[in-house]
Design an enzyme around this catalytic site. Structure first.
Site, PDB file in Angstrom:
ATOM      1  N   LYS A   1       0.861  -1.190   0.000  1.00 33.45           N
ATOM      2  CA  LYS A   1       0.000   0.000   0.000  1.00 33.45           C
ATOM      3  C   LYS A   1       0.888   1.226   0.000  1.00 33.45           C
ATOM      4  O   LYS A   1       1.809   1.341   0.816  1.00 33.45           O
ATOM      5  CB  LYS A   1      -0.887   0.012   1.246  1.00 33.45           C
ATOM      6  CG  LYS A   1      -2.035   1.029   1.163  1.00 33.45           C
ATOM      7  CD  LYS A   1      -3.032   0.669   0.076  1.00 33.45           C
ATOM      8  CE  LYS A   1      -4.389   0.299   0.621  1.00 33.45           C
ATOM      9  NZ  LYS A   1      -5.267  -0.307  -0.382  1.00 33.45           N
TER      10      LYS A   1
ATOM     11  N   ARG B   1      28.001  33.335 -10.367  1.00 34.52           N
ATOM     12  CA  ARG B   1      26.646  32.995 -10.779  1.00 34.52           C
ATOM     13  C   ARG B   1      25.830  32.644  -9.543  1.00 34.52           C
ATOM     14  O   ARG B   1      26.377  32.453  -8.458  1.00 34.52           O
ATOM     15  CB  ARG B   1      26.657  31.812 -11.770  1.00 34.52           C
ATOM     16  CG  ARG B   1      27.218  30.532 -11.192  1.00 34.52           C
ATOM     17  CD  ARG B   1      27.027  29.335 -12.144  1.00 34.52           C
ATOM     18  NE  ARG B   1      27.503  28.098 -11.498  1.00 34.52           N
ATOM     19  CZ  ARG B   1      27.383  26.877 -12.012  1.00 34.52           C
ATOM     20  NH1 ARG B   1      26.835  26.703 -13.213  1.00 34.52           N
ATOM     21  NH2 ARG B   1      27.817  25.818 -11.355  1.00 34.52           N
TER      22      ARG B   1
END
Lengths: 286, 286, 286, 286
Positions: D12, D168
């Site tokens: 499940k 950056r």
């Protein structure tokens, strides 16, 4: 040192490419391409030395440039071309995996199309210089049988309350992948046929368990497609619960269902040709 | 008091109903039903007095019970039945809006189906005791023309860098809703026809702007379907950018595109029959 | 003609902007900006004449350029600047709506940040040349009271099966928007305070209905923030169902719950200052 | 036969459990639990004989019942209890994997909470009767450095156009999982510390490549946490592109960025303690 770099890879993921082939009738191919490269990349990890790192931006550019230079046609071919290119052209790259999703479109006119689906065709190509493995597949293929499904005789323990049933809805969203024995299948025909056999087996199997349906789907594909050696299936059991209408003095003879989201059963299994060559596991993931 | 309760509503959203009609050939209807009720609900807001509040759980039960008692058939009919029921049976409820999504399935066998799509049929029914309004529609209908679309002659300012083009890809995911003049259309035929005219107009319009295509789509539906009085369209411009392959010494004559996610243009507009009765705005939202 | 163009608008949606303010400590602002413009756009719809259409690409450029020229600071200010710019600089544009989502980040170091959340700050600015309306808000603010919530005394009909309760979990994901009376609030302080009052009212209200909690939330914001004139709330009732453990010979005194996805209750309401100037409805949607 | 059943499992998935611990101060634990079982399941696949199949519904019940009987406390403990239970109590079940996601909440009051995040704590417990493996982790941990990141000196080929950069933005959404050497770690302290070391390494590493940051993150966790033997990281490079404002006569000194969705770089790697016991691969997936 007692701490070491283990397996690693890098690449550009989800490059969205739409390729138009122009003519009296336009054709379009709509892809999501992901590249993962592995090899001698310790320098980048250990010291930020990128001499062996082909930028992921370059990988993206290569996808677009190859689409122009060579076209796309079948995604397995396009993946093979890309995977081989990276390994053969980059000295440090020893293994490449290219994963492609192809979104289906239906023709409406000479240059007009409608997205169909939701099912998606997939391919994963893996190449390590010496060996190559191609896995084709389908995902988001949602199927439902409104009868012909039972579930009973199961194991029970203290926590079992589920009622046995001889008639339920069986619904799933198929993710299936199948491994080719070689690298020269007729990709298009192989895909269409394998996919259709999956669907036929789902449809035609009177099911006593989703596991039984799963096995029937894989078995049928291998029986019918000699070029394939292994099928892996992941089948969520999309539960449809019969609504209890008794409080409203109504019966419910298999007609009104609640389609639940979560939780769901998840059945995963492999069906393989006995004696098939071993699988390269890196070619499946991603 | 200088602080007051303004407009309000409540209901159960996203009731997932799958209705099986059993026979030699099974039929299935797969719906997502949402109910919103309004009326004399100040007691609940101001003092927690729920005497006028029919629980949303009851609304959910009603959806399932009605599916058993009356079947579903066309979603406009199912919505009408539900909307009227809540207003007529609950003294405090003065207005009801029922919104339904219907997911399409394709038959594979006598009791086997495959989810098709992605497009979804929709309906919103609004009832206030005296008046009733039905809006039908479609969403997630993804269309693409690979040529036949231009964009030039636009306004420019200091921040404009866009190049004019006489040949681009035009792609969108249509959300369209159309208002019926009455409550007795032939729902199924009306839906299929309106939807097909939308698609035909998109396909057949040589487009100088997505706005032009939008208007052509709405106009055609109204010209062809006298039972409809208004069409509302929301069309994201799913940008496909031609990739610059010049750095690789490749041209790109309209063949290789990058399909971008965000940002996207969004064109929204209404086309209406002149002199149509005024719209009830609550019937559109939600 | 008996078919006419009705209300329409267009713009660039979901422009993703990250603005870094550099200094000893960097600051970042992470936004999702959507622009919608309306005015004399019939030419584009009816004949593909785009002379009045400032490209959505230009709108995107403007967002980025303004972020450089003027900074962002408070999203209400940034939205005001953008909305006024489009109306004032484009003769054909009569109305502009700018919707901004701001994603929160937590500082980790001088130039390091962690995304917090999930809650999102929102603002929608509407300007029609003469009038301007600012709506601030919050979305994805998920709150839960594990007790202090009751629900009983509700209306009943044939389809009612819900049990009354004097102790349940009350959980919701708040979407709230509040309208400013003017355009010169202290945006940051106003936002933080309004948001905190919403949370405090949710936390402190012993709830007999989610409607009661909704009203308490809106009322408290208006009582505490004189610059605000109206609060609109959309509160899904995220159901937590007590699991029946009796089959396992276990009691469950309010301890073990199943958190359901769908369906869910949905409570929507407005709380307003009596005599507030009328709202411009276009400023709320989108 | 030349077609055979290969590896398979079932269970499940996504059992949504909210556990309230009542007292003067309530505590809540919000989990998503998935169970996968393997063993002698050929009967179900080959003939629909379910005698060895404990229903997934029972597995769900067990999750809820155990939450009542034993509480949850640390998710590794809860996973261990469940995994061992299924293997020990079901003769046909030989291997169990329990995967748990825990959603974080922040306290607002004695019984009031706000969902925080987006980061999620995870654990995967695998038990095969003889051996047990515990993997803890975190996902959706979104981090950003607005400077201190370079990328240059990379490999180049015909398709490389990327400019080198010495400044950056580096941003990622961390998915990290770390393997414990044993099954008796102090789970809570181990989790908090490992997670904090990941964050610290991201923040403090001046990065020449995301690979370098990845290695630094894994290395630091292993250096600081002797109970751990292996760290696996998956780091999407969430690209932030500096917007070219030159057409508007504006410079852009690292201030205005476009945050892109797709494509993205994806860096995946493992850092391990030399000589660590081998990993059980089934314990990582799912």
């Amino acid at each position: 040192v007692d701490i070491v770099l283990g397996p690693n890879r890098y690449g550009k993921a989800e490059v969205r490419l739409v390729r138009v082939t122009r003519g009296e009738l336009h054709e379009i191919t709509d892809l999501n391409v992901s590249v993962a490269l592995a090899g001698d990349l310790a320098g980048s990890h250990l010291g930020g030395d990128n001499a062996h790192v082909l930028p992921t931006d370059t990988q993206k550019n290569t996808v677009y440039a190859f689409a122009r230079e060579y076209g796309v046609d079948q995604i397995e071919d396009f993946g093979l071309r890309l995977a081989r290119h990276f390994v053969e052209s980059q000295p440090a790259i020893e293994r490449a995996r290219v994963t492609i999703e192809e979104y289906p479109w239906r023709r409406l006119g000479p240059h007009s199309f409608q997205r169909s689906g939701p099912e998606i065709r997939t391919a994963t190509v893996y190449h390590d210089g010496a060996r190559t493995q191609v896995v084709s597949g389908v995902s988001d293929l949602v199927l439902l049988n409104s009868t012909g499904s039972e579930f009973h005789g199961f194991a029970r323990d203290r926590y079992t309350t589920l009622a046995e049933t001889t008639d339920r809805i069986l619904a799933t969203s198929v993710t299936a992948r199948w491994r080719h024995g070689g690298v020269d299948s007729w990709w298009r025909e192989s895909y269409v046929s394998a996919r259709d056999h999956l669907v036929a087996a789902f449809t035609e199997t009177h099911s006593l368990a989703l596991q039984q349906t799963l096995y029937a789907m894989g078995q049928r594909v291998l029986e019918q497609r000699p070029e394939l050696v292994e099928v892996r299936l992941s089948l969520p059991n999309k539960h449809h619960f019969l609504v209890d209408l008794a409080p409203f003095e109504l019966d419910n003879p298999g007609e009104v269902f609640f389609a639940a989201d979560r939780p769901y059963g998840l059945i995963e299994g492999t069906v393989q040709r006995d004696g098939a060559p071993p699988s390269m596991e890196e070619a499946w993931s991603g």
